[in-house]
Design an enzyme around this catalytic site. Structure first.
Site, PDB file in Angstrom:
ATOM      1  N   GLU A  45      56.778  35.842  -3.122  1.00  0.00           N
ATOM      2  CA  GLU A  45      56.456  35.545  -4.521  1.00  0.00           C
ATOM      3  C   GLU A  45      57.351  36.340  -5.460  1.00  0.00           C
ATOM      4  OE1 GLU A  45      52.384  35.302  -7.275  1.00  0.00           O
ATOM      5  OE2 GLU A  45      52.392  36.458  -5.409  1.00  0.00           O
ATOM      6  N   LYS A 114      52.363  28.270 -10.376  1.00  0.00           N
ATOM      7  CA  LYS A 114      51.134  28.781  -9.756  1.00  0.00           C
ATOM      8  C   LYS A 114      49.938  28.299 -10.556  1.00  0.00           C
ATOM      9  CE  LYS A 114      49.373  33.117  -7.761  1.00  0.00           C
ATOM     10  NZ  LYS A 114      49.652  34.563  -7.562  1.00  0.00           N
ATOM     11  N   CYS A 171      50.437  32.750  -3.029  1.00  0.00           N
ATOM     12  CA  CYS A 171      49.627  33.957  -2.855  1.00  0.00           C
ATOM     13  C   CYS A 171      48.136  33.713  -3.006  1.00  0.00           C
ATOM     14  CB  CYS A 171      50.113  35.046  -3.804  1.00  0.00           C
ATOM     15  SG  CYS A 171      49.586  36.716  -3.304  1.00  0.00           S
ATOM     16  N   PRO A 352      53.125  71.680  -1.181  1.00  0.00           N
ATOM     17  CA  PRO A 352      52.317  72.892  -1.020  1.00  0.00           C
ATOM     18  C   PRO A 352      51.372  72.688   0.169  1.00  0.00           C
ATOM     19  CG  PRO A 352      52.328  72.156  -3.314  1.00  0.00           C
ATOM     20  CD  PRO A 352      52.893  71.035  -2.488  1.00  0.00           C
ATOM     21  N   SER A 354      48.582  73.928   2.551  1.00  0.00           N
ATOM     22  CA  SER A 354      47.510  74.925   2.558  1.00  0.00           C
ATOM     23  C   SER A 354      46.918  75.151   3.940  1.00  0.00           C
ATOM     24  CB  SER A 354      46.394  74.475   1.604  1.00  0.00           C
ATOM     25  OG  SER A 354      45.743  73.333   2.131  1.00  0.00           O
ATOM     26  N   GLY A 355      47.200  74.264   4.895  1.00  0.00           N
ATOM     27  CA  GLY A 355      46.571  74.374   6.203  1.00  0.00           C
ATOM     28  C   GLY A 355      45.267  73.616   6.303  1.00  0.00           C
ATOM     29  N   GLY A 356      44.907  72.850   5.259  1.00  0.00           N
ATOM     30  CA  GLY A 356      43.696  72.040   5.281  1.00  0.00           C
ATOM     31  C   GLY A 356      43.991  70.606   5.687  1.00  0.00           C
ATOM     32  N   ASP A 358      43.827  67.756   3.980  1.00  0.00           N
ATOM     33  CA  ASP A 358      44.568  66.902   3.047  1.00  0.00           C
ATOM     34  C   ASP A 358      46.073  67.169   3.088  1.00  0.00           C
ATOM     35  OD1 ASP A 358      42.195  65.744   2.245  1.00  0.00           O
ATOM     36  OD2 ASP A 358      41.886  67.163   0.623  1.00  0.00           O
ATOM     37  N   SER A 359      46.474  68.423   2.887  1.00  0.00           N
ATOM     38  CA  SER A 359      47.910  68.704   2.883  1.00  0.00           C
ATOM     39  C   SER A 359      48.514  68.509   4.270  1.00  0.00           C
ATOM     40  CB  SER A 359      48.177  70.128   2.385  1.00  0.00           C
ATOM     41  OG  SER A 359      47.577  71.096   3.221  1.00  0.00           O
TER      42      SER A 359
END
Length: 713
Positions: A45, A114, A171, A352, A354-356, A358-359
């Site tokens: 499209e 369309k 579409c 950044p 952080s060790g969590g 998410d990052s």
């Protein structure tokens, strides 16, 4: 007469307003289609200008340059002896339409506008286009002189070739309950085509495949599906998935995620299979013909089949292989990041780390990108190799290993404070080592204390954390200072870290706030969640944890096991005996799984506070009382409304979930609320009271019945 047709559909990585690049990719797809014997080629499209032009569709330049590209296509020798079906905007009677233009041998056969526009979620087609509202009606369209001096059919009609009949859908028309292919099929159209710009969402591919199969399952026919792919210049990633089906069976499958800019899918199919299929199922054709309206046809002196084709093999049904959600997270955002990087002119990413969860998820997506790039280069994708060499600034560089490439493209940075624990420091360092990123460890206490020193000097007071006797306002301000300093330093290192290492270019800063945290505003405005782009901003915490488990095994990253096991924490408050005393779920007042459900009810089910409460008393009925459910709903809406203003500045995120709160394009809600929700919450309280009264009455009746029963000997 021939009976076997060879048809081509494709997925193209088009880019809004990149007319030269878009033209090259369209031509390449036609060239590949012809080389494989195709007599018809379908594209995505609005492929000529790019689907994501947005308000550029208002500009006359966009229409002009689209016509110029169409002229180049028609004059190219590559487009001879093949019906080319391309997408572009066209102005007709001063009304702008989203159109398919079908041409053959320098002559336009048909312009099909369309009829059913997409106007939900991320789609705003009514903003720029009008639907064609005259079914089975055709008008004359006067072509611009730059194309040719002639009029061509414009409207709702189909092509009738010597050997078959072909009709277009665009579409969203396939997703509509009254899709055009229904009437077309009843009137004998044998080949249906769909040019799409369908963006990726987790678990969406199966819906597309189901719709394509069902389009020909009931009445037979061939269905070609083309799609946009790549980052068109926005938060969306178009994930390809071109396909060809016949009589409800998929016979050709394109890739959903790939680094190839042009992918062409070709199939040879037998028209007699359609006729046999329809002949068996049309038990009472007279009923169909008495109820339908004939579709207008444009006759074309051309055959999609070629002479004596008895020996030509046909494509056979295949089993579609769907990606798991974890694989989709690994592949979709990775491809999106690569498109964004190579087109931005930057030299890599900074995160950044952080060790969590998410990052670490963001880091794994970048690593997945490096894995895909190395594989594409091993597969002799010269475009990818040229782009990698340009990004790293070395025309002789040829990556051999994802870890090595990651070291060139990816910088991670652990920014510690006195509130950071040894465990998060170790997790970040180990993950960076295993993926190969250039890793920086630094302590930001000096910067935090410097800023607090300025405040104390001016105001004469020193704020304290709650554990040290401070109030809630002091505690929150001290947390926010740490988070915002990290954002400032992230951009400083992104701009100058390569300069300090003697390398050219700058880095794009990556954010790592997930969709659930955005729902409640559980992040600091303008902290390290503020970045250039965010690959996980549309993904839930639950899915991210599953994704990390997948990465642990698939990419052999054992460092992720400790990341998954650790409780999510911001580490912005003082440690207790060296251990984390602050957790995200405690701060938010609900679990991430609860947030995911609330988010879906809020956005997808369109629930306000009262209707959400009414649904959750049944969903959570076994674990929560009506009062507890009411408390959770009220708490969410207070947090949501207090923090809604943060969505106006949220980092542009990869769109992966349709309960995203992204205010930039997707979630059009106010950002200033009456946070008391007095009327709505009173309705909830009234209902809770009714539940208590009902429960008390029921308990009393049961007690009396039980007492009477026990009085019998």
């Amino acid at each position: 007469m021939g009976r076997k047709v060879t048809l081509a559909t494709c997925s193209l990585n088009q880019w809004a307003l990149d007319f030269q690049g878009n033209l090259s990719r369209v031509l390449k797809s036609i060239e590949v289609a012809k080389s494989k014997g195709a007599r018809y080629r379908l594209g995505p499209e609005l492929e000529i200008c790019g689907y994501g032009c947005a308000d550029h569709f208002y500009e006359s330049d966009t229409l002009l340059h689209s016509l110029q590209v169409l002229k180049e296509l028609m004059q190219s020798p590559i487009t001879t002896d093949i019906i080319c079906d391309v997408g572009m905007p066209i102005m007709h009677h001063n009304v702008r339409y989203n159109c398919r233009v079908l041409f053959l041998n320098k002559k336009i056969l048909l312009i099909r506008p369309k009829m059913l526009l997409a106007n939900y979620g991320n789609n705003r087609e009514f903003r720029w286009f009008s639907p064609w509202t005259q079914p089975r009606h055709v008008e004359d369209y006067f072509l611009p002189r730059m194309i040719q001096e002639a009029t061509v059919p414009f409207g709702d009609c189909v092509l009738s070739t010597i050997d078959t009949c072909l009709g277009s859908e665009i579409c969203a028309e396939m997703w509509n309950p009254r899709s055009p292919h229904i009437d077309m099929g009843l009137d004998g159209v044998e080949i249906f085509t769909n040019s799409s710009a369908s963006y990726h969402e987790l678990r969406k591919a199966e819906q597309r495949v189901m719709l394509v199969r069902s389009a020909t399952n009931k009445s037979g026919g061939i269905y070609l599906f083309a799609n946009q792919k790549g980052c068109d210049g926005d938060r969306l990633y178009y994930d390809g998935c071109a396909m060809i089906a016949i009589n409800g069976e998929i016979v050709a499958q394109g890739a959903q995620f790939t680094m190839d800019d042009v992918e062409v899918l070709v199939a040879t199919l037998d028209l007699e299979d359609i006729r046999s299929y329809r002949g068996e199922r049309s038990c009472k054709p007279i009923l169909h013909y008495s109820m339908k309206i004939l579709i207008l046809k444009v006759k074309v002196d051309f055959m999609l089949s070629v002479g004596e084709d008895v020996s030509l093999p046909t494509n056979q049904p295949i089993r579609w292989r769907f990606h798991t959600p974890e694989e989709e997270i690994s592949l979709g955002p990775a491809c999106w990041l690569w498109d964004y990087l190579r087109r931005s002119g930057q030299a890599g990413f900074l995160l950044p780390l952080s060790g969590g969860v998410d990052s670490s998820s963001t880091a794994c997506i970048v690593y997945s990108m490096c894995v895909l790039l190395c594989q594409a280069i091993r597969d002799d994708n010269h475009q990818v190799l040229e782009d990698v060499q340009r990004v790293v600034g070395d025309t002789s560089y040829r990556p051999e290993d994802p870890q090595e490439l990651c070291g060139h493209l990816f910088t991670t940075c652990y920014m510690a404070t006195e509130n950071s624990s040894e465990s998060t420091y170790s997790r970040a360092r180990e993950l960076a080592s295993q993926i190969g990123s250039y890793h920086i460890n630094l302590n930001i206490d000096m910067a935090v204390k410097g800023i607090l020193g300025i405040f104390s000097m001016v105001m004469g007071k020193v704020p304290q954390f709650r554990v040290n006797g401070g109030c809630a306002r002091e505690n929150l301000a001290l947390q926010n200072i740490q988070a915002r300093v990290r954002m400032v330093l992230a951009y400083l290192f992104a701009q100058l870290s390569l300069w300090a290492r003697g390398r050219p270019g700058g880095l794009l800063v990556l954010g790592s706030a997930n969709v659930d945290e955005s729902l409640t505003g559980y992040f600091t405005k303008y902290d390290c969640s503020s970045a250039d782009i965010n690959p996980i901003g549309g993904i839930s915490k639950t899915d991210l944890k599953s994704f990390l488990q997948f990465c642990t095994d698939h990419f052999h990253l054992p460092a992720l096991r400790s990341v998954i096991a650790a409780p999510p924490t911001a580490e912005l408050e003082p440690l207790a005996n060296g251990q984390v005393s602050q957790t995200d779920e405690a701060d938010m007042g609900m679990t991430y799984s609860e947030l995911s459900l609330i988010g879906r009810l809020r956005k997808i089910s369109k629930c306000g506070p009262y209707s959400m409460f009414c649904k959750l008393i049944h969903t959570w009925g076994e674990s929560c009382s009506p009062s507890q459910v009411a408390a959770k709903v009220k708490h969410f809406f207070r947090m949501y409304s207090v923090n809604r203003h943060k969505m106006t500045t949220v980092t542009p995120s990869y769109h992966a979930e349709n309960y995203s709160p992204d205010d930039n394009r997707f979630d059009l809600r106010p950002f200033l609320y009456n946070t008391r929700w007095s009327w709505q919450f009173r309705c909830i309280d009234d209902q809770v009271t009714c539940f208590h009264m009902l429960f008390s009455s029921t308990s009393m009746l049961l007690s009396e019945s039980y007492g009477n029963w026990t009085s019998f000997p």
